[in-house]
Design a protein around this motif. Sequence first.
Motif, mmCIF file in Angstrom:
data_model
loop_
_atom_site.group_PDB
_atom_site.id
_atom_site.type_symbol
_atom_site.label_atom_id
_atom_site.label_comp_id
_atom_site.label_asym_id
_atom_site.label_seq_id
_atom_site.Cartn_x
_atom_site.Cartn_y
_atom_site.Cartn_z
ATOM 1 N N VAL A 1 9.119 12.893 -5.059
ATOM 2 C CA VAL A 1 8.632 13.159 -6.427
ATOM 3 C C VAL A 1 8.770 14.645 -6.727
ATOM 4 C CG1 VAL A 1 6.665 12.974 -7.994
ATOM 5 C CG2 VAL A 1 6.989 11.269 -6.196
ATOM 6 N N LYS A 2 9.408 14.956 -7.835
ATOM 7 C CA LYS A 2 9.654 16.354 -8.175
ATOM 8 C C LYS A 2 8.377 17.033 -8.692
ATOM 9 C CE LYS A 2 11.038 15.796 -13.049
ATOM 10 N NZ LYS A 2 12.127 16.028 -14.030
ATOM 11 N N PRO A 3 8.340 18.367 -8.687
ATOM 12 C CA PRO A 3 7.203 19.074 -9.286
ATOM 13 C C PRO A 3 7.143 18.805 -10.792
ATOM 14 C CG PRO A 3 8.543 20.549 -7.939
ATOM 15 C CD PRO A 3 9.327 19.284 -8.101
ATOM 16 N N THR A 4 5.965 18.822 -11.345
ATOM 17 C CA THR A 4 5.805 18.653 -12.789
ATOM 18 C C THR A 4 6.619 19.721 -13.522
ATOM 19 O OG1 THR A 4 3.516 18.080 -12.281
ATOM 20 C CG2 THR A 4 4.110 18.305 -14.604
ATOM 21 N N PRO A 5 7.536 19.330 -14.421
ATOM 22 C CA PRO A 5 8.345 20.337 -15.108
ATOM 23 C C PRO A 5 7.594 21.133 -16.165
ATOM 24 C CG PRO A 5 8.901 18.146 -15.888
ATOM 25 C CD PRO A 5 7.957 17.965 -14.738
ATOM 26 N N SER A 6 6.516 20.561 -16.725
ATOM 27 C CA SER A 6 5.737 21.282 -17.744
ATOM 28 C C SER A 6 4.780 22.253 -17.058
ATOM 29 C CB SER A 6 4.943 20.295 -18.609
ATOM 30 O OG SER A 6 5.807 19.527 -19.395
ATOM 31 N N LYS B 1 -1.232 27.355 -6.575
ATOM 32 C CA LYS B 1 -0.191 27.060 -7.558
ATOM 33 C C LYS B 1 -0.766 27.034 -8.979
ATOM 34 C CE LYS B 1 2.305 27.759 -4.954
ATOM 35 N NZ LYS B 1 3.403 28.723 -4.967
ATOM 36 N N LEU B 2 -1.983 26.515 -9.112
ATOM 37 C CA LEU B 2 -2.624 26.506 -10.427
ATOM 38 C C LEU B 2 -2.832 27.920 -10.945
ATOM 39 C CD1 LEU B 2 -5.292 23.667 -10.003
ATOM 40 C CD2 LEU B 2 -3.468 23.716 -11.707
ATOM 41 N N SER B 3 -3.254 28.811 -10.071
ATOM 42 C CA SER B 3 -3.477 30.205 -10.470
ATOM 43 C C SER B 3 -2.172 30.890 -10.856
ATOM 44 C CB SER B 3 -4.155 30.979 -9.335
ATOM 45 O OG SER B 3 -3.287 31.132 -8.227
ATOM 46 N N GLU B 4 -1.063 30.383 -10.341
ATOM 47 C CA GLU B 4 0.255 30.940 -10.648
ATOM 48 C C GLU B 4 0.914 30.218 -11.828
ATOM 49 O OE1 GLU B 4 1.255 31.986 -5.943
ATOM 50 O OE2 GLU B 4 2.285 30.341 -6.976
ATOM 51 N N CYS B 5 0.171 29.286 -12.449
ATOM 52 C CA CYS B 5 0.696 28.470 -13.561
ATOM 53 C C CYS B 5 1.942 27.699 -13.121
ATOM 54 C CB CYS B 5 1.020 29.349 -14.773
ATOM 55 S SG CYS B 5 -0.405 30.197 -15.453
ATOM 56 N N ASN B 6 1.908 27.227 -11.891
ATOM 57 C CA ASN B 6 3.052 26.544 -11.307
ATOM 58 C C ASN B 6 2.663 25.116 -10.914
ATOM 59 O OD1 ASN B 6 5.664 26.231 -10.391
ATOM 60 N ND2 ASN B 6 5.600 27.962 -8.988
ATOM 61 N N SER B 7 3.607 24.333 -10.400
ATOM 62 C CA SER B 7 3.349 22.949 -10.021
ATOM 63 C C SER B 7 3.981 22.644 -8.667
ATOM 64 C CB SER B 7 3.906 21.990 -11.084
ATOM 65 O OG SER B 7 5.312 22.145 -11.195
ATOM 66 N N MET B 8 3.764 21.427 -8.174
ATOM 67 C CA MET B 8 4.283 21.066 -6.853
ATOM 68 C C MET B 8 4.695 19.599 -6.830
ATOM 69 S SD MET B 8 0.451 21.426 -5.610
ATOM 70 C CE MET B 8 0.291 22.331 -7.166
ATOM 71 N N HIS C 1 0.838 -1.201 0.000
ATOM 72 C CA HIS C 1 0.000 0.000 0.000
ATOM 73 C C HIS C 1 0.877 1.257 0.000
ATOM 74 C CE1 HIS C 1 -3.810 -2.029 0.504
ATOM 75 N NE2 HIS C 1 -3.319 -2.733 1.499
ATOM 76 N N ALA C 2 0.691 2.074 -1.010
ATOM 77 C CA ALA C 2 1.393 3.354 -1.085
ATOM 78 C C ALA C 2 0.379 4.477 -0.970
ATOM 79 C CB ALA C 2 2.173 3.467 -2.390
ATOM 80 N N TYR C 3 0.840 5.646 -0.558
ATOM 81 C CA TYR C 3 -0.023 6.808 -0.406
ATOM 82 C C TYR C 3 0.824 8.072 -0.402
ATOM 83 C CZ TYR C 3 1.506 5.694 4.350
ATOM 84 O OH TYR C 3 2.269 5.361 5.450
ATOM 85 N N ALA C 4 0.181 9.197 -0.605
ATOM 86 C CA ALA C 4 0.879 10.478 -0.573
ATOM 87 C C ALA C 4 1.101 10.876 0.882
ATOM 88 C CB ALA C 4 0.067 11.538 -1.307
ATOM 89 N N LYS C 5 2.343 10.900 1.289
ATOM 90 C CA LYS C 5 2.690 11.276 2.656
ATOM 91 C C LYS C 5 2.792 12.788 2.789
ATOM 92 C CE LYS C 5 6.173 10.401 6.265
ATOM 93 N NZ LYS C 5 5.237 9.764 7.220
ATOM 94 N N GLU C 6 3.188 13.425 1.692
ATOM 95 C CA GLU C 6 3.378 14.881 1.713
ATOM 96 C C GLU C 6 3.250 15.435 0.300
ATOM 97 O OE1 GLU C 6 7.287 17.626 2.335
ATOM 98 O OE2 GLU C 6 6.821 16.265 4.006
ATOM 99 N N ILE C 7 2.566 16.560 0.153
ATOM 100 C CA ILE C 7 2.472 17.257 -1.133
ATOM 101 C C ILE C 7 2.658 18.748 -0.873
ATOM 102 C CG2 ILE C 7 0.993 17.875 -3.098
ATOM 103 C CD1 ILE C 7 -0.387 15.193 -2.840
ATOM 104 N N GLY C 8 3.554 19.345 -1.624
ATOM 105 C CA GLY C 8 3.781 20.779 -1.461
ATOM 106 C C GLY C 8 4.233 21.169 -0.071
ATOM 107 N N GLY C 9 4.920 20.262 0.619
ATOM 108 C CA GLY C 9 5.386 20.545 1.975
ATOM 109 C C GLY C 9 4.342 20.319 3.051
ATOM 110 N N ILE C 10 3.131 19.909 2.666
ATOM 111 C CA ILE C 10 2.046 19.650 3.625
ATOM 112 C C ILE C 10 2.000 18.151 3.890
ATOM 113 C CG2 ILE C 10 -0.431 19.810 4.056
ATOM 114 C CD1 ILE C 10 -0.405 22.181 2.002
#
Length: 364
Positions: free
Chosen positions: A295-300, A195-202, A153-162
Amino acid sequence: MAGSTFGNLFQITTWGESHGKGIGVVVDGCPAGILLCEEDIQKFLDRRKPGQSKFTTQRSEEDAVEILSGVFEGKTTGTPISMVIFNKTQRSADYSEIAGYYRPGHADYTFDMKYGFRDYRGGGRSSGRETIGRVAAGAIALKMLSMMGISVHAYAKEIGGIAIEETDLEECFRNPFYMPDQKAAGKVAEYAEKKLSECNSMGGIIECVIKGMPAGAGEPCFEKLDANLGKAILSIGAVKGFELGSGFEAAKATGLTNNDVFRMENGKIVKITNHAGGILGGISDGSDIVFRAAVKPTPSIAALQDTVNKSGENIAVSIKGRHDPMIVPRAVVVVETMAALVLVDALMINMTAKIDKIINFYKE
């Protein structure tokens, strides 16, 4: 191109490009007699397919699998299992502009240096879409493990520092981030909107917990179980880091605080702690195997970035197309299936570790 085959006895070879006719995989070494149908594979592909929420790419692709060989009357035959997922909604025109420059964070430049040309339609073999074949093959491995009482079982432990503060695996399927913590998922949603409003990723961290793995699987030198898990997980394009058990925190510890003490409980040897993450000397020790992938932020991203074109000029670009603002949610199932491939391979190899195992098998 070398490097499209993974595994020893349970071996897979993936093929195809993100904007070609399809993506596929050939699984060799799968035992005969396993009940297997396309629905067994599809439920895992559905977890990684695009368009599941506004926080993943809006490319709408059904990613329907077809089993072409290796299954007869609903059971595996022991021969190679070939599977294909046809690409149906690719829009290669979205990528025509990038043919003339190198996208920051992508493999455009390195592919050019290696091969002298590149498939600019979404990245070709370096695209995250290549993981479809891995998931399809890993679905078979996961079914084999479940037959042996082993869960992954895998899961997101942290996203965007949260980071999560609790672990409720059922909650993973109730939010778009595969986070086992409702409150953390809510905070990520707010951050992701920004981040979406800033056209950015995480980016983020995926944790994987393997339960039921018996002690004794893995090798002490070049085929260490942890080394092969590391190779498998780091082979996922977006993963930039891997740690087992206490990981890098072990560097801050002492021998007394980092060693896992053994003791007897109900006639079995167990560990009081699990800083080793379930693997000692490259071999499973019977406790939970716990590892994490960064996992790195989406580069696109659509935000303006500096880069260089093929004429050697400095330019600024904004990446167009349908891209994930975060990779973590769809990568969770990829981590699970890659781990499963390693475990099945190690268990099959381990069947020849002792002569009595071979003798007893052939006595039957």
